[in-house]
Design a protein around this motif. Structure first.
Motif, PDB file in Angstrom:
ATOM      1  N   ARG A  98     -48.892 -14.606  -5.403  1.00 29.41           N
ATOM      2  CA  ARG A  98     -49.584 -13.386  -5.474  1.00 29.41           C
ATOM      3  C   ARG A  98     -49.094 -12.373  -6.421  1.00 29.41           C
ATOM      4  NH1 ARG A  98     -50.591 -11.278  -0.109  1.00 29.41           N
ATOM      5  NH2 ARG A  98     -48.125 -11.842   0.058  1.00 29.41           N
ATOM      6  N   ALA A 156     -53.695 -15.944  -1.926  1.00 35.37           N
ATOM      7  CA  ALA A 156     -54.456 -14.965  -1.150  1.00 35.37           C
ATOM      8  C   ALA A 156     -55.501 -15.822  -0.063  1.00 35.37           C
ATOM      9  CB  ALA A 156     -55.308 -13.881  -1.664  1.00 35.37           C
ATOM     10  N   GLU A 176     -50.365  -7.282  -4.469  1.00 34.59           N
ATOM     11  CA  GLU A 176     -50.992  -7.697  -3.234  1.00 34.59           C
ATOM     12  C   GLU A 176     -49.755  -7.598  -2.387  1.00 34.59           C
ATOM     13  OE1 GLU A 176     -53.958 -11.276  -4.156  1.00 34.59           O
ATOM     14  OE2 GLU A 176     -52.327 -11.264  -5.708  1.00 34.59           O
TER      15      GLU A 176
END
Length: 130
Positions: free
Chosen positions: A38, A86, A42
């Motif tokens: 990510r 994610a 994030e």
């Protein structure tokens, strides 16, 4: 036009994958490296799996290739790699790319970090750079 959904399905057809709940047993196992793909924002916002190696998606190929000036020793370790993002799309494509580049034991969490959190997996803050 080839759709991302189709590309993820093609990657999942050749790369081992499982939901986070099934990958929890690999966490902390010797010879297993979790790879967080990510974006740094994030990680700052949501945290990450403690001990995971952070490899931003845009650097993956450069960090895997041992002849690249950006090569990272983590990818030369011979470990099993469990990629995650994610929700499992970036990790599917990344795991396929890593496999095509010669990493032999690559898999990914198909419901991603969100699935990891839902399954009660460990979550910590992004480590600070020293």
């Amino acid at each position: 036009m080839k759709r991302i959904k189709d590309m993820v399905a093609e990657a999942n057809a050749v790369i081992p994958h499982a939901p986070a709940a099934e990958m929890l047993d690999l966490y902390g196992a010797e010879g297993v490296t979790f790879v967080d793909l990510r974006d740094p924002r994030e990680l700052e916002r949501d945290g990450m799996i403690p001990g995971a190696f952070h490899c931003p998606r845009g650097m993956l190929e450069f960090w895997i290739d041992p002849e690249s000036p950006y090569a990272k020793p983590q990818f030369q370790s011979g470990n099993r790699f469990v990629f995650y993002c994610a929700s499992g799309w970036r990790s599917a494509l990344s795991a396929r790319t890593a496999h095509e580049m010669g990493l032999a034991n690559v898999s990914h969490i198909d419901d991603g970090f969100k699935g990891w959190q839902s399954a009660g997996g460990a979550v910590g803050e992004k480590p600070k750079k020293s």
